[in-house]
Every structure is written in structure tokens, then in C-alpha cells.
Design a protein around this motif. Structure first.
Motif, short mmCIF file in Angstrom:
data_model
loop_
_atom_site.label_atom_id
_atom_site.label_comp_id
_atom_site.label_asym_id
_atom_site.label_seq_id
_atom_site.Cartn_x
_atom_site.Cartn_y
_atom_site.Cartn_z
N THR A 62 6.34 -54.82 -37.14
CA THR A 62 6.11 -53.38 -37.06
C THR A 62 5.32 -52.89 -38.26
OG1 THR A 62 8.19 -53.12 -35.84
CG2 THR A 62 7.25 -51.14 -36.81
N ALA A 63 5.61 -53.41 -39.44
CA ALA A 63 4.88 -53.02 -40.64
C ALA A 63 3.41 -53.40 -40.55
CB ALA A 63 5.51 -53.66 -41.87
N TYR A 64 3.13 -54.61 -40.09
CA TYR A 64 1.74 -55.05 -39.95
C TYR A 64 0.98 -54.14 -39.00
CZ TYR A 64 1.76 -59.52 -42.52
OH TYR A 64 1.77 -60.48 -43.50
N LEU A 65 1.58 -53.81 -37.87
CA LEU A 65 0.91 -52.98 -36.87
C LEU A 65 0.78 -51.54 -37.36
CD1 LEU A 65 2.70 -54.41 -33.72
CD2 LEU A 65 0.35 -54.87 -34.44
N ALA A 66 1.78 -51.05 -38.11
CA ALA A 66 1.72 -49.68 -38.62
C ALA A 66 0.61 -49.52 -39.65
CB ALA A 66 3.07 -49.30 -39.23
N VAL A 67 0.43 -50.52 -40.49
CA VAL A 67 -0.66 -50.45 -41.48
C VAL A 67 -2.01 -50.45 -40.77
CG1 VAL A 67 -1.83 -51.76 -43.30
CG2 VAL A 67 0.63 -51.38 -43.41
N GLU A 68 -2.11 -51.23 -39.70
CA GLU A 68 -3.35 -51.23 -38.94
C GLU A 68 -3.60 -49.85 -38.32
OE1 GLU A 68 -5.50 -53.77 -35.34
OE2 GLU A 68 -3.68 -54.54 -36.29
N ALA A 69 -2.53 -49.18 -37.92
CA ALA A 69 -2.66 -47.87 -37.28
C ALA A 69 -2.88 -46.74 -38.27
CB ALA A 69 -1.41 -47.58 -36.44
N LEU A 70 -2.21 -46.81 -39.42
CA LEU A 70 -2.14 -45.68 -40.34
C LEU A 70 -2.81 -45.91 -41.68
CD1 LEU A 70 1.64 -44.88 -39.74
CD2 LEU A 70 -0.31 -43.86 -38.56
N GLY A 71 -3.17 -47.16 -41.96
CA GLY A 71 -3.69 -47.49 -43.28
C GLY A 71 -2.56 -47.70 -44.27
N THR A 72 -2.89 -48.23 -45.43
CA THR A 72 -1.84 -48.54 -46.41
C THR A 72 -1.17 -47.28 -46.94
OG1 THR A 72 -3.52 -48.61 -48.15
CG2 THR A 72 -2.92 -50.70 -47.12
N ASP A 73 -1.90 -46.17 -47.01
CA ASP A 73 -1.30 -44.92 -47.51
C ASP A 73 -0.40 -44.26 -46.47
OD1 ASP A 73 -2.66 -45.23 -49.89
OD2 ASP A 73 -4.34 -43.96 -49.29
N GLY A 74 -0.54 -44.69 -45.22
CA GLY A 74 0.20 -44.03 -44.16
C GLY A 74 1.60 -44.57 -43.92
N LEU A 75 1.92 -45.70 -44.55
CA LEU A 75 3.24 -46.30 -44.34
C LEU A 75 3.98 -46.42 -45.66
CD1 LEU A 75 5.21 -47.63 -42.33
CD2 LEU A 75 4.20 -49.84 -42.97
N TYR A 76 5.22 -45.95 -45.65
CA TYR A 76 6.10 -46.05 -46.81
C TYR A 76 7.29 -46.92 -46.42
CZ TYR A 76 9.45 -44.67 -50.42
OH TYR A 76 10.38 -44.68 -51.44
N GLY A 77 7.55 -47.95 -47.19
CA GLY A 77 8.63 -48.88 -46.87
C GLY A 77 9.84 -48.68 -47.77
#
Length: 277
Positions: A62-77
Motif C-alpha cells: 500500500t505504501a509503494y502504491l500510495a507514493v506512486e499516487a501521491l508522491g513522497t510528500d503526500g504520504l505520512y507513515g
């Protein structure tokens, strides 16, 4: 041997039913999920997404796909270990965040859970109840951050978990969406390999981390390949019990177990009931 080749070999075991996707289907699935995540965030008017990172395959994919969708700034873990979690697995969660170059924090949830246990010490003697506290604590923290930063909470549940009820009510399914929710576990592993998730994470023994040494297969009484196959043929596909036994060459008891899990967890897949008007 390249990582991709090695993963392909390890994914080519002989399950009761081969649910693996073709290369074209994998790429189409990847694109569909990436678009889904982007649309969810956009439609919510959110600034991005929050994801609980466990170090397991579901959250990692999910993290890999979210970064592809939102960019690195768009996902906070958020990595939220407790004393029952395998330190190596939790370090995998940090490794994933660093590999993807996303912002993340490590929050030790044991003190929070201990405060709950001390409030009701008799309830803390129940292993399942105690394990669910850890899961629900993570949900609270995910939404705490998401609300404060105008983000959505991404879930990590797959189809096998949803259909068997293998999740904590108002815990790991307290989310805004489940990007990989239509994938059987076999397909999760396959898609993870396809997008470049590290080999050791792809082949990791699934565990909800609710108590020390806990594994999904032990708790369900069946491995995921068998669960996937019975769900696809019998529960989703409508094949009779006897025909499923013959088609998959599995014991009748295995079919009964999956049906039991599915029926017993129906309440988890529905809104809380209210009396009719």
C-alpha cells in the motif's frame, strides 16, 4: 539470480487454485489502485494520506502504491510498535519508509495500551481483548494525525482478510479506504513483487502482531493459499461444498472452516444495525 526472478520462483508454488494475475493484469491493477488512491484524496479535499506501517506485505505494498499516487510528500507513515511485535519486522517498516523517502515517525504504543490494561485489569487477562487494544490504539493515532493534517487514512486490508473477518472491528479497518481490498493474498504477494517490494517482505510470514509469536495461519487454522482458493471458488464463486472439495482437492473441514469464518464475521462487514422505522 535477480530479485525479480527470485521472487517469481518463490511465487510459483502449487496452491489449490492459481489466482495469479497475468503481467498485463498486474499492470492494469497497479494503475487502477494508484488512480483510486489519488481520487480518494482529491475527492476528500485532503492534503495527502496517513498510513500505519507494520513492516508486513500489505502495508508495504500500500505504501509503494500510495507514493506512486501521491508522491513522497503526500504520504505520512507511522510505525507503532509494542512489546509483542517482532523488532526485525518493525525495523522493516522503517526501512520501507526510508526506501520510499517518506516522512514517518515511530510511536511506542505500549505505554498507551498499558494505561488501558491498568484501567480494566480483569479484561487484560483475555489475550484477544488485549491484542485488540494494540490494534485500536493504532487506529486512534492514525486518525489523530489525519484529522490534524487534513489527510485520509489508508487501510491495508486484502480480500481474504475482509471475507474471513481477520481484522479488528474499529481497529485496522477503521480507515477511509482499502486500496488493495479486492486482492486475494496470493495476488497481494504477486503485485508486491511486481512493483519491487523487497523479497524478504514479500515472503514474510503474515502476522497481525496482536501477541508474541502470533501468525495469521495459526489463528485461522489454514494457510492463505487455501483460504484464497475456497473463497474464490465457494464463497465468491458459488460452487457447492462437495464440488469445491473435489475441484480444489482440499478437506471438507477446510471448506467448513472458511465458511464459518465468513458467516461469523458478517457483522464486521456491515454498518451497525438500527431498528427499522
Amino acid at each position: 539470480m535477480s530479485r525479480t526472478t527470485e521472487q517469481s520462483v518463490l511465487l510459483s508454488e502449487d496452491p489449490p487454485l492459481d489466482l495469479r494475475l497475468s503481467e498485463a493484469e498486474l499492470e492494469a491493477t497497479r494503475e487502477r489502485i494508484v488512480s483510486f488512491i489519488a481520487d480518494i484524496v482529491d475527492e476528500a479535499g485532503a492534503e495527502g494520506a496517513v498510513l500505519g506501517l507494520s513492516g508486513g506485505i500489505d502495508s508495504t505494498l500500500t505504501a509503494y502504491l500510495a507514493v506512486e499516487a501521491l508522491g513522497t510528500d503526500g504520504l505520512y507513515g507511522i510505525t507503532m510498535p509494542s512489546e509483542v511485535n517482532d523488532p526485525d519486522v518493525m525495523s522493516d517498516a522503517e526501512r520501507v519508509a526510508e526506501t520510499l523517502d517518506i516522512e514517518y515517525d515511530v510511536v511506542e504504543i505500549q505505554p498507551i495500551a498499558d494505561a488501558v490494561f491498568e484501567t480494566f485489569p480483569d479484561a487484560a487477562a483475555d489475550r484477544m481483548a488485549k491484542g485488540n487494544v494494540f490494534v485500536r490504539t493504532r487506529a486512534v493515532l492514525n486518525y489523530f494525525v489525519a484529522n490534524a493534517e487534513n489527510r485520509v487514512v489508508l487501510g491495508t486490508g486484502n480480500r481474504a482478510e475482509a471475507m474471513t473477518g481477520y481484522f479488528t472491528k474499529y481497529g485496522d479497518q477503521a480507515v477511509d479506504c482499502n486500496p488493495i481490498g479486492n486482492l486475494y493474498k496470493m495476488q497481494v504477494r504477486q503485485l508486491a513483487a511486481h512493483v519491487g517490494v523487497p523479497h524478504d517482505v514479500v515472503m514474510q510470514e503474515p502476522s497481525a502482531g496482536m501477541w508474541e509469536g502470533q501468525t495469521d495461519a495459526e489463528e485461522m487454522g489454514l494457510d492463505y493459499d487455501t483460504v484464497d482458493a475456497i473463497l474464490a471458488v465457494h464463497v465468491d464463486g458459488g460452487l457447492s461444498r462437495d464440488a469445491t472439495v473435489r475441484e480444489l482437492d482440499v478437506p471438507a473441514e477446510a471448506v467448513d472452516r472458511v465458511v464459518e469464518l465468513y458467516e461469523r464475521s458478517a457483522h464486521k462487514r456491515s454498518m451497525p444495525p438500527a431498528p427499522k422505522r
